[in-house]
Write a protein that holds these residues in place. Structure first.
Motif, PDB file in Angstrom:
ATOM      1  N   VAL A  21       0.836  -1.207   0.000  1.00 41.96           N
ATOM      2  CA  VAL A  21       0.000   0.000   0.000  1.00 41.96           C
ATOM      3  C   VAL A  21       0.863   1.246   0.000  1.00 41.96           C
ATOM      4  CG1 VAL A  21      -1.602   1.327   1.406  1.00 41.96           C
ATOM      5  CG2 VAL A  21      -2.002  -1.092   1.041  1.00 41.96           C
ATOM      6  N   SER A  22       1.899   1.283   0.870  1.00 37.18           N
ATOM      7  CA  SER A  22       2.755   2.468   0.870  1.00 37.18           C
ATOM      8  C   SER A  22       3.411   2.657  -0.465  1.00 37.18           C
ATOM      9  CB  SER A  22       3.917   2.344   1.793  1.00 37.18           C
ATOM     10  OG  SER A  22       3.874   2.176   2.943  1.00 37.18           O
ATOM     11  N   ALA A  23       3.830   1.561  -1.095  1.00 39.59           N
ATOM     12  CA  ALA A  23       4.569   1.693  -2.343  1.00 39.59           C
ATOM     13  C   ALA A  23       3.703   2.276  -3.444  1.00 39.59           C
ATOM     14  CB  ALA A  23       5.121   0.341  -2.773  1.00 39.59           C
ATOM     15  N   PHE A  24       2.442   1.914  -3.473  1.00 38.37           N
ATOM     16  CA  PHE A  24       1.623   2.324  -4.606  1.00 38.37           C
ATOM     17  C   PHE A  24       0.599   3.409  -4.280  1.00 38.37           C
ATOM     18  CE2 PHE A  24       3.003  -1.866  -6.145  1.00 38.37           C
ATOM     19  CZ  PHE A  24       3.491  -1.467  -7.376  1.00 38.37           C
ATOM     20  N   PHE A  25       0.174   3.498  -3.025  1.00 38.74           N
ATOM     21  CA  PHE A  25      -0.959   4.379  -2.753  1.00 38.74           C
ATOM     22  C   PHE A  25      -0.655   5.523  -1.800  1.00 38.74           C
ATOM     23  CE2 PHE A  25      -2.729   0.189  -3.743  1.00 38.74           C
ATOM     24  CZ  PHE A  25      -3.325   0.536  -4.935  1.00 38.74           C
TER      25      PHE A  25
END
Lengths: 492, 488
Positions: free
Chosen positions: A437-441
């Protein structure tokens, strides 16, 4: 066709010869390519062994002109062929990745040493899996321990040396336990060959119940310590997280597996089903496995650095193997073996992704990964596949191991184990998905926004993509693998 | 009768293939993502028309199963229930995709939005077509994963928190389904959907098998996505998503996947025979959900949140019909999947039109908006009437069947619950209409124009469909009736 019977011992020879000629190679690049070539040749040979075992069944091979019980014998069955193939093929993928990464992480003077140790490690792990003699196994275990320590310390910084010393101490302690157990078994049976010990043990176990009990306890503790069985996992996070990327991958994905296979071989080969059901091993493995998958997940959740989180996750995934072994039935055993393959692929993929992130962006903590998916699309895409497999989402290989272990639990009448597995897969989601989630959002933190996507060289990206594809293929169509390994589960 | 039709792989796979092409092409050409998403939606709909034609002729459309391992297989087969759900979802997808073109103008990361929006279509088709519990479970889990990027599209803290809540609820629910699935497999040796339930659940069960306890796993597991009351709080939180997503996923795809799966579990896994022994308890939980959702809806001041609580209440109607396990209750419940889907999507799209034009999300900010956006608010009023269930609208038909089903089940109290809930529905929807039309707006509102055409046309078309589903309700009932004998 009959020449294939020589292949297991040849694989071991090839690895060790490769290891010994590494110091003679002048050029660093050639040394790395030689590692790849040797691993690839062994993979091909291991594939032939798998094919041979599938068509002709199990076989024994005398290494020396003396036959067992005097000489050392390799006993190659389904389990052994499968594990050798996993070690060689995953080892090859890691060594291809290493072409790009080893030079960047390890000081130039140590690269040849690293390659020599890497090949010796693969060879000794193959030895643990292939051998039919417990003293020979002990020798290979010692080589594995020392080379494993070596590939952590090649980085030559304070932290990795410290972790190595810690690892070495606990590893030696474990080796001592195993040696003592071997001595006890030799004392009462007069044999070192696994088949012969088993044969005599069924006769003498009633005369020496305490020796057998003590030997089994020492085996569990010794192998448990080496394979990071909860609560003997405390050395693992330091060792696995401070090592260079490729070493972390080998240690988590393969070395732990080699020890657990050693344990499986001793439990099923030396003790056998009858003796095992007389000892309280089932219950011990079940409680320790449950502890590993629950408490290991909770510990992983508290980690802020990605490599340490992956290391704790290895404790959890090893817990699944022990839990599956404790079920004592075919489905559970098949699940344990499938989990060996699943975890070898997935954890390698995750460690290699973490290595890419560290090298190309300098980021190590999960908090720093905001928005990194757009900078390293390939790395984070394959990381996501690995993370979803760890969570056990259907259509990934992780689901199949979860299904087999869970269904095995029901067959064994242990619904508690099923519930533990399901809860732990939710806990896995709780620490893997935030990374994705952190990587993409999540929006990147200020000062981090304008970055070009990183172009990975092919030898870095191809092994990772191959593993991600394999994870999905094994999720959708694991049938060939399952059919093969269920042959090993026939002992139940 | 079985009919093998390889084409039914296409609706499931096409959106995913479209995604790959979409990402490749959108680097070179602008608006490529829109072309691909609308093309996939239309193609999927056309295939579903073909499927529903064969199904209404009495065939079951299927493809040979794909073996995953010794226990599990991925298998698609479309019966009447599945065909209806697939048809409904793919029809609405076309309109909402067009609506999205207008709504998303100027928003960031449109490629990601349309990519996942289209993938969700394929996954929803997978749920509708699945022929066994395992296939259903795969797509049920994938739906959670694929809708997550849509829920957190804004990427602010509120959206991410809502997304986290959504994942926790959905994965926990799916975990219960996994346990239930393994237990059912261990008991019956099969996961196939059989009309009337698996044979193991029909006759005398082995002693000591707590069927009710097995069913609780499915009830709670599918109850999460059906937004059953104690498990509902992810749904209002997920309203931070862009409005077309709220409309489609939280009126059609996600929540309807929940009730659809529950229907499968009740009629095709356990079977009415087994459920009849203990369904009364579950019916009361659902009745509570109906009333509680309505009461909470009255208390909401945010328009989208009010609609979300209304969804919670209305999904209760569907579950009520399903759990009554008699033919009229079943008809009413399934009919309400269609009717509520159409009505709620219209209400949400109206709310989205208002947000696009005015940026207003609170109900008391809508004073006088009826004069500025007459078409939008007129349709909103019409949809409110339908949802309350005033004859001759579609809402009335499904509620009529639900009442008859309650009486058949010997539960006259439930009719009172339905009537009370209809009153509560009026109490939370009509004041909005009143505020919009009969109060005078301030200067800010008076400058507002009607919604842009790309949003207005789908809205009008859906409003016509909503009215048509009331007028042609008997056609849907006849269609469902064909599958009733074998299920009971």
């Amino acid at each position: 066709m009959e020449t294939v019977r020589n292949f297991p011992v040849l694989i071991i020879y090839i690895f060790f010869i490769g290891s010994f000629i590494q110091p003679l190679v002048r050029n660093v690049r050639i040394s790395l390519l030689l590692t790849v070539a040797i691993s690839a040749v062994s993979s091909a040979a291991s594939a032939a062994v798998v094919y041979y075992v599938r068509t002709n069944g199990d076989f024994l091979f005398d290494v020396a002109p003396w036959s067992a019980p005097w000489g050392i014998e390799l006993s190659i069955g389904t389990l052994e062929a499968f594990v050798i193939a996993v070690i060689c093929s995953v080892g090859t993928l890691i060594s291809i990745y290493g072409i790009g990464m080893v030079e960047k992480e390890i000081p130039a003077r140590n690269i040849k040493i690293y390659n020599a140790l890497f090949l010796a490690l693969l060879g000794s792990m193959t030895g643990i899996a292939a051998t039919g003699d417990i003293f020979n196994m002990y020798v290979f275990i010692e080589i594995t321990s020392i080379t494993a320590c070596g590939i952590i310390s090649v980085k030559d910084d304070k932290k990795s040396i410290e972790a190595t010393v810690k690892y070495l101490v606990y590893s030696s302690l474990a080796s001592g336990c195993i040696l003592l157990a071997i001595a006890l078994l030799y004392g009462i049976t007069g044999n070192l060959n696994i088949r012969y010990i088993h044969h005599h043990l069924t006769e003498v176990m009633y005369l020496y119940p305490r020796n057998v009990l003590l030997a089994s306890c020492l085996i569990i503790v010794g192998f448990g310590l080496k394979a990071a069985m909860f609560p003997l996992h405390f050395w693992l996070p330091d060792a696995h997280s401070s090592a260079p990327t490729t070493s972390s991958a080998v240690l988590s994905a393969l070395v732990l597996k080699a020890y657990s296979v050693g344990l499986i071989k001793i439990l099923t080969g030396v003790f056998g089903i009858v003796v095992m059901s007389l000892l309280p091993l089932k219950t011990i493995l079940m409680y320790l496995g449950s502890g590993a998958v629950l408490i290991g997940s909770l510990l992983a959740m508290t980690q802020s650095r990605i490599k340490r989180m992956l290391a704790y996750s290895s404790v959890v995934q090893m817990g699944y193997i022990f839990l599956a072994l404790s079920l004592f039935n075919r489905t559970g055993f098949t699940g344990a073996l499938f989990q060996i393959l699943n975890h070898a692929l997935t954890k390698t993929l995750l460690f290699l992704s973490a290595g890419n992130i560290k090298y190309y962006t300098g980021k190590e903590s999960i908090e720093q990964l905001k928005g990194i998916g757009y900078r390293m699309p390939v790395t984070m895409a394959v990381f996501s596949v690995g993370a979803l497999s760890m969570v056990g989402l259907p259509m990934t290989s992780g689901f199949n191991s979860k299904w087999y272990i869970g269904y095995g639990a029901i067959e064994a009448g242990k619904i508690g184990v099923l519930i533990v597995i399901v809860i732990s897969s939710l806990l896995n989601a709780a620490y893997y998905l935030p990374v994705v989630v952190s990587a993409f959002f999540r929006r990147p933190s200020p000062g981090d926004e304008i970055q070009q996507p990183v172009n990975l060289p092919w030898f870095t990206s191809v092994p990772m993509i191959v593993m991600a594809v394999l994870i999905i293929v094994l999720g959708l169509y694991p049938d060939p693998v399952i059919n093969f390994i269920s042959g090993a589960a026939k002992i139940f | 009768m079985e009919k093998t039709m390889w084409l039914i792989y296409l609706p499931v796979l096409l959106p995913v293939l479209g995604l790959v092409l979409m990402i490749r092409a959108s680097k070179k050409y602008i608006l490529m993502e829109r072309v691909f998403s609308i093309t996939s939606a239309v193609l999927v709909f056309i295939i579903n028309v073909g499927v529903i034609y064969w199904v209404s002729k009495g065939y079951t459309v299927s493809v040979p199963p794909l073996k995953v391992n010794n226990f599990l297989q991925i298998h698609f087969q479309v019966d009447r229930l599945g065909a209806l759900f697939a048809f409904l979802a793919s029809l609405m997808w076309i309109f909402v995709t067009v609506y999205s073109f207008g709504y998303m103008r100027g928003h960031a990361k449109q490629l990601r939005y349309f990519a996942f929006f289209t993938v969700c279509l394929g996954i929803t088709m997978g749920i509708a077509y699945s022929a066994n519990l395992f296939t259903l479970y795969i797509f049920y889990e994938l739906l959670t994963v694929a809708t997550y990027p849509l829920v957190v599209h804004k990427e602010d803290k509120k959206a991410l928190d809502a997304g986290k809540k959504y994942l926790i609820y959905s994965f926990s629910g799916a975990a219960l389904i996994l346990i239930g699935m393994i237990l059912v497999y261990a008991l019956t040796g099969t996961l196939d959907f059989v009309p009337g339930g698996g044979t193991a659940f029909r006759g005398a069960l082995p002693m000591g098998v707590p069927v009710a306890a097995y069913f609780v796993l499915f009830f709670v597991g599918f109850g999460v996505k059906s937004a059953l009351v104690p498990l509902h709080s992810w749904l209002p939180a997920a309203m931070v998503a862009p409005t077309p997503v709220s409309a489609l996923l939280h009126a059609v795809a996600v929540v309807k996947a929940g009730v659809f799966s529950m229907t499968r579990a009740v009629y095709y896994v356990f079977g009415p025979e087994a459920i009849k022994g203990f369904n009364a308890y579950f019916v009361y939980i659902v009745a509570f959900s109906i009333l509680f959702g309505s009461v909470l809806a009255i208390g909401q001041t945010n328009l989208k949140r009010r609609l979300a609580y209304s969804t919670i209440s209305q999904l209760g109607y569907v579950l009520l019909g399903v759990l009554l396990v008699n033919s009229r209750g079943y008809t009413g419940g399934v009919l309400h999947i269609v009717n509520h889907g159409l009505i709620k999507i219209v209400l949400f799209l109206c709310a989205g039109a208002i947000i696009t034009r005015t940026g207003k999300t609170e109900i008391n900010q809508l004073k006088g908006i009826g004069k500025q956006m007459p078409v939008t608010m007129g349709i909103f009023a019409l949809a409110s009437v339908c949802l309350v269930g005033i004859p001759p609208t579609n809402g009335f038909v499904s509620k009529w069947y639900l009442s008859l089903g309650s009486l058949d089940a010997g539960q006259p109290l439930l009719v009172a619950v339905l009537l009370l809930s209809a009153l509560l529905t009026a109490a939370y929807l009509f004041p909005i209409v009143g505020i919009a039309f009969f109060t005078k707006g301030d200067r800010e509102i008076q400058g507002v124009e009607e919604a842009p055409r790309s949003m207005l046309y789908p809205l009008v078309a859906l409003a016509f469909l909503m009215l048509a589903s009331g007028a042609f309700a008997d056609r849907i009932i006849d269609f469902l009736a064909g599958g009733l004998e074998e299920a009971f």
